[in-house]
Scaffold this active site. Structure first.
Site, PDB file in Angstrom:
ATOM      1  N   ASP A   1       0.823  -1.212   0.000  1.00  0.00           N
ATOM      2  CA  ASP A   1       0.000   0.000   0.000  1.00  0.00           C
ATOM      3  C   ASP A   1       0.856   1.262   0.000  1.00  0.00           C
ATOM      4  O   ASP A   1       1.956   1.266   0.561  1.00  0.00           O
ATOM      5  CB  ASP A   1      -0.903   0.024   1.236  1.00  0.00           C
ATOM      6  CG  ASP A   1      -1.974  -1.051   1.201  1.00  0.00           C
ATOM      7  OD1 ASP A   1      -2.279  -1.544   0.107  1.00  0.00           O
ATOM      8  OD2 ASP A   1      -2.505  -1.397   2.284  1.00  0.00           O
ATOM      9  N   TYR A  57       6.123  -8.521   8.467  1.00  0.00           N
ATOM     10  CA  TYR A  57       5.746  -7.112   8.605  1.00  0.00           C
ATOM     11  C   TYR A  57       5.945  -6.673  10.055  1.00  0.00           C
ATOM     12  O   TYR A  57       5.748  -7.465  10.985  1.00  0.00           O
ATOM     13  CB  TYR A  57       4.272  -6.898   8.258  1.00  0.00           C
ATOM     14  CG  TYR A  57       3.883  -7.192   6.836  1.00  0.00           C
ATOM     15  CD1 TYR A  57       3.838  -6.180   5.879  1.00  0.00           C
ATOM     16  CD2 TYR A  57       3.527  -8.484   6.448  1.00  0.00           C
ATOM     17  CE1 TYR A  57       3.450  -6.451   4.572  1.00  0.00           C
ATOM     18  CE2 TYR A  57       3.145  -8.768   5.148  1.00  0.00           C
ATOM     19  CZ  TYR A  57       3.107  -7.749   4.212  1.00  0.00           C
ATOM     20  OH  TYR A  57       2.738  -8.021   2.921  1.00  0.00           O
ATOM     21  N   ASP A 109      -6.791   1.910   7.967  1.00  0.00           N
ATOM     22  CA  ASP A 109      -5.514   2.597   8.197  1.00  0.00           C
ATOM     23  C   ASP A 109      -5.791   4.091   8.328  1.00  0.00           C
ATOM     24  O   ASP A 109      -6.952   4.517   8.399  1.00  0.00           O
ATOM     25  CB  ASP A 109      -4.500   2.296   7.081  1.00  0.00           C
ATOM     26  CG  ASP A 109      -4.970   2.744   5.695  1.00  0.00           C
ATOM     27  OD1 ASP A 109      -5.892   3.584   5.592  1.00  0.00           O
ATOM     28  OD2 ASP A 109      -4.411   2.248   4.700  1.00  0.00           O
ATOM     29  N   ARG A 141      -4.017  -5.005   7.669  1.00  0.00           N
ATOM     30  CA  ARG A 141      -5.054  -4.035   8.047  1.00  0.00           C
ATOM     31  C   ARG A 141      -6.262  -4.742   8.652  1.00  0.00           C
ATOM     32  O   ARG A 141      -6.863  -4.256   9.614  1.00  0.00           O
ATOM     33  CB  ARG A 141      -5.483  -3.215   6.827  1.00  0.00           C
ATOM     34  CG  ARG A 141      -4.464  -2.159   6.391  1.00  0.00           C
ATOM     35  CD  ARG A 141      -4.977  -1.352   5.224  1.00  0.00           C
ATOM     36  NE  ARG A 141      -5.028  -2.126   3.993  1.00  0.00           N
ATOM     37  CZ  ARG A 141      -5.960  -1.997   3.055  1.00  0.00           C
ATOM     38  NH1 ARG A 141      -6.968  -1.150   3.235  1.00  0.00           N
ATOM     39  NH2 ARG A 141      -5.908  -2.705   1.953  1.00  0.00           N
TER      40      ARG A 141
END
Length: 327
Positions: free
Chosen positions: A49, A77, A91, A183
């Protein structure tokens, strides 16, 4: 008047492991790298993203044939969840849809982690690239329509709480498989605790088989690209004609590339002779030789003098090519 054909790029191949900055989209990053290398083709192994930073493996030339193997690799991550609010995009980019004054204790957070480890069912974000009846979910969501996305199975190998900057946030590290949405994880953890949550910071630190040591920053990339800038006299149309051969001109850029075959570390390697490599490139099977050579393998790759020749299968002691690479 005849139309001038589209200028072809360089036949350069390999992986550029970009440390993508926040604000740059994955497609934009691929286009920039392709342009800097003057490559004939390029692609990436897993969208990141715009609000996320970190590892974006970009394949150039023949390496685009190995993209699926990197796509299937485990990813790591590091992300920060902000508690107290849920957002449309899960987000910082989206609008707030729900709030809570509750803030979770460390014990509540740690008690939740086993629920999100292993094979779980996960609903992707409303604003995601998942296709619903042929349309991307984010396109439907942007039109203001409700998006019903069915849950899907994802695998999370590891999820750890690594920090708590304050009561309103927590930092996690996750190792997960293809198709996992971090997310969604933030959204679901917030709902389970009863305090809501969204991603405040997200960075991809690894994509198997690449590691942090392979990362190339945009600044380093542009510095190397400066060495390839045209030098020389202008021709009749005002274009600079660089007398340097491409190998010399693009040396600093090409030095940043990782060999195409690095993406295939998950497969058995079959070394072959030059003659066998030639037969493979013509689509012919060859006998697999060597004491440690597999007799059967659903997927393997052949190399000659360390150079990738083909991806294929080993059946009854024969390597049968399925995807051949330029010599």
């Amino acid at each position: 008047m005849a139309r001038r054909g589209k200028k072809k790029g360089r036949p350069v191949s390999g992986w550029l492991v970009l440390d993508k900055p926040v604000g740059m989209g994955s497609t934009e990053a691929v286009s920039k790298v392709k342009w800097l290398f003057k490559a004939d083709k390029a692609g990436h192994a897993g969208t990141l993203d715009p609000l996320a930073s970190g590892m974006l493996p970009i394949a150039l030339g023949e390496a685009t044939k190995t993209v699926p193997y990197v796509m299937d690799g485990a990813k790591v991550y590091r992300f920060t969840v902000a508690w107290g609010a849920e957002r449309t995009t899960d987000d910082l980019e989206g609008e707030v849809t729900a709030t809570s004054d509750k803030r979770p204790t460390e014990a509540e957070i740690r008690a939740l982690l086993p629920r999100y480890t292993g094979i779980i069912m996960q609903v992707p974000p409303q604003f995601s690239a998942v296709k619903i009846a042929g349309e991307r979910a984010y396109d439907i969501a942007r039109d203001g329509e409700a998006v019903v996305i069915p849950p899907r199975e994802v695998e999370i190998g590891r999820l750890e709480l690594v920090g708590r900057p304050d009561d309103a946030s927590a930092v996690f590290e996750i190792e997960c498989g293809k198709g996992t949405y971090v997310r969604s994880l933030a959204r679901d953890m917030g709902r389970d605790i009863g305090c809501y949550g969204h991603i405040a910071d997200l960075r991809r630190v690894e994509v198997d088989p690449f590691t942090a040591d392979d990362l190339v920053t945009l600044a380093a990339l542009e510095q190397a690209a400066a060495e390839a800038a045209p030098r020389g006299e202008a021709d009749a149309e005002g274009r600079i004609v660089d007398p340097r051969p491409d190998k010399e001109r693009f040396a600093a850029l090409d030095a940043l590339l990782i060999d195409t075959g690095a993406a295939l570390d998950c497969l058995p390697a079959i070394p072959v002779s030059d003659d066998a490599a030639q037969r493979i490139r013509l689509g012919n099977p060859v006998i697999v030789r060597g004491r440690d050579a597999p007799v059967e393998a659903p997927e393997a790759y052949a190399t000659a003098r360390g150079r990738l020749v083909a991806i294929g299968a080993v059946e009854a002691g024969m390597f049968k090519p399925k995807r051949v690479f330029a010599g």
